[in-house]
Enzyme design. Sequence first.
Site, mmCIF file in Angstrom:
data_model
loop_
_atom_site.group_PDB
_atom_site.id
_atom_site.type_symbol
_atom_site.label_atom_id
_atom_site.label_comp_id
_atom_site.label_asym_id
_atom_site.label_seq_id
_atom_site.Cartn_x
_atom_site.Cartn_y
_atom_site.Cartn_z
ATOM 1 C CB ALA A 1 68.948 15.108 35.566
ATOM 2 N N GLY B 1 72.537 12.982 32.643
ATOM 3 C CA GLY B 1 71.592 13.461 31.626
ATOM 4 C C GLY B 1 72.283 14.229 30.506
ATOM 5 C CD GLU C 1 70.879 9.516 30.786
ATOM 6 O OE1 GLU C 1 70.727 10.547 31.482
ATOM 7 O OE2 GLU C 1 70.400 8.419 31.088
ATOM 8 C CD GLU D 1 73.257 8.874 35.369
ATOM 9 O OE1 GLU D 1 74.340 8.275 35.249
ATOM 10 O OE2 GLU D 1 72.691 9.442 34.425
HETATM 11 N N1 CAA Z 1 72.662 19.425 39.027
HETATM 12 C C1 CAA Z 1 72.560 20.579 39.689
HETATM 13 N N2 CAA Z 1 73.589 21.427 39.874
HETATM 14 C C2 CAA Z 1 74.767 21.072 39.368
HETATM 15 C C3 CAA Z 1 74.952 19.869 38.653
HETATM 16 C C4 CAA Z 1 73.819 19.027 38.490
HETATM 17 N N3 CAA Z 1 73.873 17.880 37.791
HETATM 18 N N4 CAA Z 1 76.248 19.785 38.296
HETATM 19 C C5 CAA Z 1 76.838 20.905 38.734
HETATM 20 N N5 CAA Z 1 75.955 21.667 39.388
HETATM 21 C C6 CAA Z 1 76.207 22.956 40.050
HETATM 22 C C7 CAA Z 1 76.924 22.777 41.368
HETATM 23 O O1 CAA Z 1 76.018 22.444 42.392
HETATM 24 C C8 CAA Z 1 77.557 24.128 41.539
HETATM 25 O O2 CAA Z 1 76.557 25.028 42.013
HETATM 26 P P1 CAA Z 1 76.928 26.110 43.156
HETATM 27 O O3 CAA Z 1 77.983 26.968 42.517
HETATM 28 O O4 CAA Z 1 75.631 26.811 43.377
HETATM 29 O O5 CAA Z 1 77.451 25.330 44.314
HETATM 30 C C9 CAA Z 1 77.913 24.533 40.107
HETATM 31 O O6 CAA Z 1 77.094 23.735 39.259
HETATM 32 C C10 CAA Z 1 79.357 24.274 39.761
HETATM 33 O O7 CAA Z 1 79.643 22.901 40.054
HETATM 34 P P2 CAA Z 1 80.853 22.428 41.006
HETATM 35 O O8 CAA Z 1 81.144 23.492 42.025
HETATM 36 O O9 CAA Z 1 80.509 21.077 41.513
HETATM 37 O O10 CAA Z 1 82.025 22.401 39.943
HETATM 38 P P3 CAA Z 1 83.320 21.440 39.983
HETATM 39 O O11 CAA Z 1 84.224 21.947 38.918
HETATM 40 O O12 CAA Z 1 83.849 21.313 41.347
HETATM 41 O O13 CAA Z 1 82.771 20.005 39.550
HETATM 42 C C11 CAA Z 1 81.472 18.448 38.244
HETATM 43 C C12 CAA Z 1 82.213 19.813 38.261
HETATM 44 C C13 CAA Z 1 82.489 17.309 38.360
HETATM 45 C C14 CAA Z 1 80.737 18.345 36.898
HETATM 46 C C15 CAA Z 1 80.484 18.404 39.429
HETATM 47 O O14 CAA Z 1 79.686 19.590 39.389
HETATM 48 C C16 CAA Z 1 79.568 17.232 39.401
HETATM 49 O O15 CAA Z 1 79.964 16.122 39.741
HETATM 50 N N6 CAA Z 1 78.275 17.454 39.021
HETATM 51 C C17 CAA Z 1 77.275 16.435 39.050
HETATM 52 C C18 CAA Z 1 77.455 15.421 37.923
HETATM 53 C C19 CAA Z 1 76.409 14.343 38.032
HETATM 54 O O16 CAA Z 1 76.353 13.593 38.990
HETATM 55 N N7 CAA Z 1 75.523 14.255 36.998
HETATM 56 C C20 CAA Z 1 74.482 13.280 36.967
HETATM 57 C C21 CAA Z 1 73.229 13.836 37.576
HETATM 58 S S1 CAA Z 1 71.982 12.625 37.796
HETATM 59 C C22 CAA Z 1 71.293 12.423 36.248
HETATM 60 O O17 CAA Z 1 71.686 13.044 35.274
HETATM 61 C C23 CAA Z 1 70.166 11.445 36.188
HETATM 62 C C24 CAA Z 1 69.681 11.114 34.832
HETATM 63 O O18 CAA Z 1 70.260 10.298 34.116
HETATM 64 C C25 CAA Z 1 68.455 11.675 34.324
#
Ligand code: CAA
Length: 261
Positions: free
Chosen positions: A67, A112, A115, A135
Amino acid sequence: MSDQNLLLEQPEPGVCLLTVNRPKALNALNAATLDELLNALATVAGDAAARALLVTGAGERAFVAGADIAEMAGFTAAQAQAFSEHGMRVMSALEALPVPVIALVNGYALGGGCELALACDWIIAAENAVFGQPEVNLGIPPGFGGTQRLARIVGRARALELVTTARQLRAAEALAIGLVNEVVPAAALRERGLEVARSIAAKGPQAVRLAKQAVHRGLDQDLAGGCAYETAAFALAFATADQREGMRAFLEKRAAKFSGR
Ligand code: CAA
């Protein structure tokens, strides 16, 4: 059909392909994308010619990285509840779709995104796929059904480990624990998805729909109730033209030509 964050195509007759298309945010699901998903799923549900749906993410790095954290960061509890309910509606709509839905996971399927894949009927993963429910790293539990579907698919202990440690799994481990059905090279993912969808499209459409419904309904109730549902589905199939054609074709030693009626 093409929305801002989503592409819905029909690469072959009867085969729908839904692509979450926000590659700059690794296809993260914001509220606008959830709305677009609901609309697209309603379109597929209303398409009598649809036989299977493939779901994937745009680009080579991610299926869906979760998400949208930027959107969620300032949520109140009431907004979080509405957002979770919004996501839950999408996941339920995927499960309720009459045709089989296959996730083609082409990179990160986190939070998400995991999921979303779990709400599909099964998952085909590229070798570079990474699954996880991270999360708790953000100070929240999963909110789009992860605690429920993951436990039902991989069992209680594995689900508890994954949702409380945020440990991520590569494709090979996901295959070993039954989270995914098969793993293919990234370059072969789309074609493998199309091949499976094609094989479904060649079967009796009414039978495929009844079989999908029976599996889902059965898992929500006890064995006796599920078997009773299956009997009703089996009997209903004998009121279709597809059953007549399928059995006649077998007896006449020819390929069946199903009409979907
Ligand atoms: N939401 C918003 N933006 C996201 C995102 C997310 N879940 N995941 C990645 N992005 C964005 C980053 O912010 C980044 O944007 P910018 O270029 O503008 O900075 C872009 O995508 C590329 O990401 P990274 O620079 O972080 O890429 P990376 O290769 O270094 O890392 C990754 C990749 C390991 C997937 C890392 O992006 C990451 O950890 N993302 C978040 C994963 C996460 O925590 N997901 C769970 C979200 S909470 C949820 O989903 C709740 C639910 O159950 C409903």
